[in-house]
Write an enzyme that holds these catalytic residues in place. Structure first.
Site, PDB file in Angstrom:
ATOM      1  N   GLU A 191      63.914 -16.536  30.352  1.00 35.15           N
ATOM      2  CA  GLU A 191      64.826 -15.803  31.240  1.00 35.15           C
ATOM      3  C   GLU A 191      65.375 -16.692  32.353  1.00 35.15           C
ATOM      4  OE1 GLU A 191      64.008 -13.688  28.520  1.00 35.15           O
ATOM      5  OE2 GLU A 191      62.138 -14.014  29.597  1.00 35.15           O
ATOM      6  N   ASN A 275      63.470 -15.569  22.624  1.00 36.56           N
ATOM      7  CA  ASN A 275      64.895 -15.251  22.668  1.00 36.56           C
ATOM      8  C   ASN A 275      65.737 -16.446  23.089  1.00 36.56           C
ATOM      9  OD1 ASN A 275      63.520 -14.417  25.364  1.00 36.56           O
ATOM     10  ND2 ASN A 275      65.646 -14.764  25.942  1.00 36.56           N
ATOM     11  N   ASP A 317      67.212  -9.359  22.939  1.00 37.04           N
ATOM     12  CA  ASP A 317      65.983  -9.937  23.486  1.00 37.04           C
ATOM     13  C   ASP A 317      64.765  -9.611  22.636  1.00 37.04           C
ATOM     14  OD1 ASP A 317      64.322 -11.373  25.339  1.00 37.04           O
ATOM     15  OD2 ASP A 317      63.647  -9.451  26.119  1.00 37.04           O
TER      16      ASP A 317
END
Length: 599
Positions: A191, A275, A317
């Protein structure tokens, strides 16, 4: 003479390391101990102990407890080596050595001094999935990415190595895997635009031996273009860059914070990548290889034998980091070495772990709707690819458009909470989420060390179902079907344990330790611990009595609202609103609870 001495010294060192690994494997085969987080190299989380069984598990009682002294999410489990239990905590990653002969007296305590600035860089709580043991050492991968080897008897630091840079968003939440003379570790931070990698450190010195990135040039991702395969075909040159636009792969995600398994006969390590960055699919055209991929690598060199990308060009995701469970089972009359993986994307995969052949890919929650399924025709140009339903495609719907009713939610039909396998029944016992979402991607720019998400999410229970957010299921990996299912009010975020006593254990977010009949799913026992359970159940014996241990301490992605005191429904990447009711059932804590039968 010098060459001869060098050779003999090298052989002695190699023999010593082989002996150390043989010792570890022998210890794994002793059900009286719990020497690795996953139970064994195959990640089966199955115990041969049967003193606690279907007939008497209802009589379990608390034997002893211990506060960890830390709040927030407690993932992973203790280890038991001989008469010593090794216990870990979330940040600041304290490690305790407890004397089981003296009611858990603390033999030593290791408390690293980490910069608290690492906390806001950790995506989904300050969790850690536990320590590992090998060669007389306890291995800890700290939140700040420092890998530490501790003397198992004294707790003194033997060596340490820095695996990443938190200022760039690189952190750690995972355990490590000791294999041969190496310790294999991953990295978190998808992230934050971190480019994922797996690294092997020398077990005795801490020196880096190899590093394999998830995407990038061939020499970075450690592939042989002609001999590394994807669904049986060579990956070809530049496979880690040619499905990315420009140099987007350099901040491409594919982090490696999940579980690792190992086949000693093949000398292959198996794991999954996460991801791609960012969560806005419009900013990264292409398949984004090798994010969302199951990888099989040589443990000694890191060279990849085969890949399988489960979710090309991920739009939701659906990290692929969940555990790979290794089994030997009959398929069409032939015994095969299999790998079974329950992916975040809601599909359960069964593969030949030697060749990488895809055998089964089926939904393990009926509400999964973003795909109609995987094309299983080897002659098709879509072979191995999930077929995306346009209504739930965040890419096709476009930026700044809220795609609604997508199942599963980003946290998947299962996140990292590990499943167990009963080899007698050939059943997988799987903790699952039963959650759907709305997903709105938006354009975001990259700045090192800053969130690089690019989507707003809302999560909620799967509609038109039992009303809860979780199920605990039994899965047949050959038929690709659910055998039984237990509905739960909240996601089952605890790792399961199956035993030879015919009992499977798991924990709930409200804090219950539960025991069920492995064959039927009938509930046999429950006990409410002081806080929500996101830890993994383990078992061991001491003085000829079987014990069951579990960490409680609510948190993790599902419990991030409670753990971090968040109230905005969209915070916690959408989890805060979805799990708002959890605060009505449990509160923060940090405790080990150990159970046994009455004398």
């Amino acid at each position: 003479m010098k060459k001869l001495l060098a050779l003999t010294s090298g052989l002695a060192l190699s023999a010593g390391m082989a002996s150390a690994n043989a010792e570890l494997m022998e210890m794994m085969n002793d059900p009286n101990q719990w020497v690795i987080q996953t139970g064994d190299y195959k990640n089966q989380r199955y115990s041969q102990l049967d003193s606690i069984n279907k007939e008497n598990v209802g009589d379990l009682q608390v034997a002893w407890t211990m506060s960890t002294g830390v709040l927030r999410g407690h993932e992973g489990s203790p280890l038991v080596i001989g008469d010593t239990m090794y216990l870990h905590t979330p940040f600041p990653n304290i490690v305790y050595a407890l004397d089981l002969n003296e009611d858990g007296r603390i033999k030593w305590k290791y408390e690293p001094k980490q910069d608290p600035d690492v906390i806001p860089v950790m995506c989904c709580d300050t969790v850690n999935r536990g320590v590992a043991y090998a060669d007389g050492k306890i291995f800890l991968h700290q939140a700040d990415t420092t890998v530490v080897a501790l003397d198992a008897e004294s707790g003194e630091v033997v060596w340490s190595a820095v695996n990443g840079d938190p200022s760039k968003g690189e952190t750690n939440t995972a355990t490590v895997l000791p294999v041969n003379d190496k310790v294999i570790v991953g990295i978190s931070g998808g992230e934050f635009g971190v480019r994922g990698h797996v690294t092997a450190y020398d077990m005795s010195s801490g020196e880096q031996v190899w590093r394999a990135y998830s995407m990038g040039p061939d020499e970075d991702i450690l592939v042989d273009p002609e001999n590394t395969t994807h669904l049986g075909e060579p990956v070809g040159e530049n496979s880690g860059t040619n499905t990315w636009e420009g140099d987007q792969w350099m901040i491409g995600g594919g982090t490696t914070w999940g579980w690792y398994s190992y086949d000693a006969e093949e000398n292959l390590v198996y794991y999954g990548t996460g991801n791609p960055s960012t969560w806005n699919p419009a900013q990264r055209p292409g398949d984004n290889r090798w994010s969302m991929t199951i990888m099989a690598r040589d443990a000694d060199t890191g060279m990849a034998k085969w890949f399988y990308q489960m979710t090309p060009h991920d739009e939701w995701d659906y990290d692929g980091i969940n555990e790979m469970i290794l089994t030997e089972q009959e398929v069409d009359g032939e015994m095969r070495k299999l790998l079974t993986h329950f992916d975040r994307n809601g599909l359960a995969y069964t593969m030949d772990r030697v060749s990488g052949e895809l055998l089964v890919a089926e939904k393990y929650d009926p509400v999964v709707n973003w795909t109609t399924g995987v094309d299983m025709d080897p002659e098709s140009d879509q072979y191995g690819r999930p077929q995306v339903v346009a209504q739930y495609s965040t890419e096709q719907n476009g930026e700044d458009v809220n795609s609604t009713g997508i199942c599963p939610a980003a946290l998947g039909t299962k996140d990292q909470q590990p499943a167990a396998y009963d080899p007698n029944l050939e059943l997988f016992l799987v903790p699952t989420n039963h959650v759907c979402m709305d997903y709105e991607p938006f354009r975001v720019s990259y700045t090192a060390g800053q969130p690089y998400v690019g989507a707003t999410l809302a999560m909620y229970p799967a509609p038109d179902s039992h009303g809860g957010m979780g199920n605990f299921i039994a899965w047949d990996n050959i038929a690709g079907e659910i055998k039984w299912s237990i509905p739960e009010q909240f996601s089952v975020w605890s790792g399961a344990l199956a035993t030879a006593g015919g009992v499977t254990f798991y924990g709930t977010l409200e804090g219950y330790l539960k025991a069920v009949d492995t064959e039927t799913g009938d509930e046999l026992y429950e006990f409410k611990t002081p806080s929500g359970i996101i830890g993994n159940v383990m078992t061991y014996t001491h003085n000829d009595e079987q014990y069951v241990g579990i960490l409680s301490g609510v948190g993790g992605w599902a419990g991030i609202g409670l753990a971090a005191g968040l109230t905005n429904p969209n915070d916690g990447l959408g989890a805060v609103g979805g799990y708002a009711a959890l605060s009505d059932y449990t509160a923060l804590g940090g405790q080990l609870t150990v159970f046994k039968l009455p004398n």
